[in-house]
Design a protein around this motif. Structure first.
Motif, PDB file in Angstrom:
ATOM      1  N   TYR A   1       0.889  -1.353   0.004  1.00 31.07           N
ATOM      2  CA  TYR A   1      -0.133  -0.022  -0.121  1.00 31.07           C
ATOM      3  C   TYR A   1       0.662   1.351   0.092  1.00 31.07           C
ATOM      4  CZ  TYR A   1      -3.407   3.719   1.671  1.00 31.07           C
ATOM      5  OH  TYR A   1      -3.887   4.892   1.559  1.00 31.07           O
ATOM      6  N   PHE A   2       1.828   1.282   1.115  1.00 34.46           N
ATOM      7  CA  PHE A   2       2.828   2.562   0.924  1.00 34.46           C
ATOM      8  C   PHE A   2       3.350   2.907  -0.315  1.00 34.46           C
ATOM      9  CE2 PHE A   2       2.362   1.785   5.576  1.00 34.46           C
ATOM     10  CZ  PHE A   2       1.726   3.080   5.903  1.00 34.46           C
ATOM     11  N   ALA A   3       3.764   1.518  -0.800  1.00 33.30           N
ATOM     12  CA  ALA A   3       4.826   1.572  -2.238  1.00 33.30           C
ATOM     13  C   ALA A   3       3.943   2.286  -3.366  1.00 33.30           C
ATOM     14  CB  ALA A   3       5.187   0.351  -2.569  1.00 33.30           C
ATOM     15  N   VAL A   4       2.657   1.936  -3.475  1.00 31.09           N
ATOM     16  CA  VAL A   4       1.912   2.360  -4.363  1.00 31.09           C
ATOM     17  C   VAL A   4       1.114   3.775  -4.176  1.00 31.09           C
ATOM     18  CG1 VAL A   4      -0.174   1.759  -5.875  1.00 31.09           C
ATOM     19  CG2 VAL A   4       1.271  -0.107  -5.087  1.00 31.09           C
ATOM     20  N   LYS A   5       0.522   3.888  -2.997  1.00 32.60           N
ATOM     21  CA  LYS A   5      -0.181   5.024  -2.551  1.00 32.60           C
ATOM     22  C   LYS A   5       0.449   6.352  -1.908  1.00 32.60           C
ATOM     23  CE  LYS A   5      -4.154   3.034  -3.911  1.00 32.60           C
ATOM     24  NZ  LYS A   5      -4.888   3.647  -5.065  1.00 32.60           N
ATOM     25  N   VAL A   6       1.610   6.033  -1.657  1.00 31.92           N
ATOM     26  CA  VAL A   6       2.185   7.153  -0.947  1.00 31.92           C
ATOM     27  C   VAL A   6       3.743   7.233  -1.552  1.00 31.92           C
ATOM     28  CG1 VAL A   6       3.390   7.828   1.424  1.00 31.92           C
ATOM     29  CG2 VAL A   6       1.061   6.678   1.224  1.00 31.92           C
ATOM     30  N   GLU A   7       4.568   6.353  -1.662  1.00 30.43           N
ATOM     31  CA  GLU A   7       6.101   6.381  -1.788  1.00 30.43           C
ATOM     32  C   GLU A   7       6.087   6.715  -3.627  1.00 30.43           C
ATOM     33  OE1 GLU A   7       8.241   2.988  -0.549  1.00 30.43           O
ATOM     34  OE2 GLU A   7       8.293   3.917   1.315  1.00 30.43           O
ATOM     35  N   LYS A   8       5.181   5.996  -4.372  1.00 28.47           N
ATOM     36  CA  LYS A   8       5.342   6.238  -5.619  1.00 28.47           C
ATOM     37  C   LYS A   8       4.765   7.777  -6.289  1.00 28.47           C
ATOM     38  CE  LYS A   8       3.633   4.247 -10.145  1.00 28.47           C
ATOM     39  NZ  LYS A   8       2.849   5.258 -10.602  1.00 28.47           N
TER      40      LYS A   8
ATOM     41  N   VAL B   1       9.455  20.782  -3.321  1.00 29.04           N
ATOM     42  CA  VAL B   1       7.857  20.922  -3.158  1.00 29.04           C
ATOM     43  C   VAL B   1       7.342  21.723  -2.172  1.00 29.04           C
ATOM     44  CG1 VAL B   1       5.749  19.498  -2.694  1.00 29.04           C
ATOM     45  CG2 VAL B   1       7.816  18.323  -3.864  1.00 29.04           C
ATOM     46  N   ASP B   2       6.482  22.653  -2.496  1.00 26.79           N
ATOM     47  CA  ASP B   2       5.868  23.804  -1.460  1.00 26.79           C
ATOM     48  C   ASP B   2       4.999  23.256  -0.473  1.00 26.79           C
ATOM     49  OD1 ASP B   2       7.017  26.011  -3.108  1.00 26.79           O
ATOM     50  OD2 ASP B   2       4.936  26.103  -4.248  1.00 26.79           O
ATOM     51  N   TYR B   3       5.191  23.731   0.728  1.00 24.36           N
ATOM     52  CA  TYR B   3       4.368  23.372   1.773  1.00 24.36           C
ATOM     53  C   TYR B   3       2.983  24.053   1.808  1.00 24.36           C
ATOM     54  CZ  TYR B   3       2.484  22.831   6.682  1.00 24.36           C
ATOM     55  OH  TYR B   3       1.912  22.651   7.635  1.00 24.36           O
ATOM     56  N   PRO B   4       1.890  23.416   2.062  1.00 29.24           N
ATOM     57  CA  PRO B   4       1.619  22.027   2.610  1.00 29.24           C
ATOM     58  C   PRO B   4       1.480  20.998   1.473  1.00 29.24           C
ATOM     59  CG  PRO B   4      -0.481  23.226   2.729  1.00 29.24           C
ATOM     60  CD  PRO B   4       0.698  24.274   2.038  1.00 29.24           C
ATOM     61  N   ASN B   5       1.706  19.847   1.704  1.00 36.12           N
ATOM     62  CA  ASN B   5       1.623  18.870   0.337  1.00 36.12           C
ATOM     63  C   ASN B   5       1.240  17.412   1.258  1.00 36.12           C
ATOM     64  OD1 ASN B   5       2.907  16.306  -1.237  1.00 36.12           O
ATOM     65  ND2 ASN B   5       2.433  17.929  -2.663  1.00 36.12           N
ATOM     66  N   ASP B   6       0.021  17.119   0.676  1.00 33.70           N
ATOM     67  CA  ASP B   6      -0.594  15.666   1.344  1.00 33.70           C
ATOM     68  C   ASP B   6       0.344  14.411   1.369  1.00 33.70           C
ATOM     69  OD1 ASP B   6      -2.817  17.183   1.972  1.00 33.70           O
ATOM     70  OD2 ASP B   6      -4.125  16.608   0.384  1.00 33.70           O
ATOM     71  N   VAL B   7       0.822  14.465   0.159  1.00 33.62           N
ATOM     72  CA  VAL B   7       1.723  13.257  -0.076  1.00 33.62           C
ATOM     73  C   VAL B   7       2.859  13.120   0.912  1.00 33.62           C
ATOM     74  CG1 VAL B   7       3.237  12.022  -1.711  1.00 33.62           C
ATOM     75  CG2 VAL B   7       1.064  12.770  -2.373  1.00 33.62           C
ATOM     76  N   ILE B   8       3.694  14.256   0.955  1.00 32.56           N
ATOM     77  CA  ILE B   8       4.723  14.470   1.756  1.00 32.56           C
ATOM     78  C   ILE B   8       4.234  14.409   3.329  1.00 32.56           C
ATOM     79  CG2 ILE B   8       6.542  16.178   2.763  1.00 32.56           C
ATOM     80  CD1 ILE B   8       6.880  17.027   0.102  1.00 32.56           C
TER      81      ILE B   8
END
Length: 277
Positions: A42-49, A126-133
């Motif tokens: 999940y993290f590999a596909v939805k967050v880290e990718k 990347v500008d703050y704020p960012n949901d992925v980060i």
């Protein structure tokens, strides 16, 4: 033992990287049995990718020659300054660069000596704020606690049952709850190097590092640095103002504890003159 994220005893066939392997991490790794395969995937596909596909991180990896998890080069666009040149996607390594097959006209211009340089753009952070980060930092924070608490093991279910980390756990794994704020700033450049003669005699590069700051028992933060950009997130509540106050009171000092290690700038990379951060 159950997974530190979903708290289920699922399949545990893979290790988990606190920081993606595609950002050069081969050191900070949680062994099998800590993060289940379902959460790992999940993290590999939805967050880290999504993180790695941001233009900033693509550009960062290309210009610093950081290969992918499968040891592949990271392509990005560069500019060949010539009326018949222009932008082209290339793969860069220590030996040179590779062009796409459809860019034969640029290859011809290079062979003819009409192009002898290329311009690699530098994309800002990347500008703050960012949901992925934010969610990546939440995931990294919980895994960092596990990494520092137990090292290579053994892990215990007592850690899994700590309810004070539930909001962070649910935000990282399921996106549940309010946005989790973080602090972001650059504390050193990509060209700066570090020296610690207990590790090696000469200067070395730091791709990433992390440490914890405990202001008190309620205010504990993870400080994670990727190629000089420092990200700080609180573990038990979505709050960052207390850290900002601590930062002001400590004159901008980084929470990263260095011991004997010190930084040398590009102009001082003989390792003789320390800089403070």
């Amino acid at each position: 033992m159950d997974c530190i994220f979903c708290r289920k005893g699922n399949s545990f066939k893979t290790v988990e990287h606190v920081i993606p392997e595609s950002l050069g991490n081969v050191e900070h790794v949680l062994p099998k049995g800590v993060v289940c395969d379902a959460c790992n995937n999940y993290f590999a596909v939805k967050v880290e990718k999504p993180l790695l596909e941001m233009p900033y991180f693509i550009n960062l990896r290309q210009r610093n020659l950081i290969r992918s998890k499968k040891r592949r080069l990271v392509p990005d666009k560069v500019l060949f300054p010539h009326p018949q040149g222009g932008w082209a996607e290339v793969w860069i390594d220590e030996q040179g660069f590779i062009l796409r097959s459809e860019d034969t006209h640029i290859a011809s211009l290079i062979k003819e000596g009409k192009i002898n340089s290329m311009i690699i753009p530098t994309i800002p952070e990347v500008d703050y704020p960012n949901d992925v980060i934010s969610r990546f930092l939440a995931k990294a924070a919980l895994e960092s606690v596990a990494y520092y608490s137990f090292g290579k093991g053994p892990y215990t279910d007592d850690f899994i049952q700590q309810n004070n980390l539930d909001p962070l756990r649910e935000y990282a794994r399921y996106g549940i709850g309010p946005f989790w704020p973080y602090h972001q700033r650059r504390i050193y450049t990509e060209e700066d190097r570090f020296v610690n003669t207990d590790i090696q005699p000469g200067p070395y590069e730091i791709l990433h590092e992390f440490d914890f700051l405990m202001i008190d028992y309620e205010h504990i933060y993870l400080a994670l640095v990727i190629m000089g950009v420092e990200y700080v997130i609180r573990l038990n509540q979505p709050e960052i103002k207390t850290y900002q106050q601590w930062l002001a009171e400590n004159k901008g000092r980084s929470p990263i504890r260095r011991g004997k290690e010190y930084m040398v700038t590009k102009d001082k990379n003989d390792g003789t003159q320390p800089d403070t951060i």
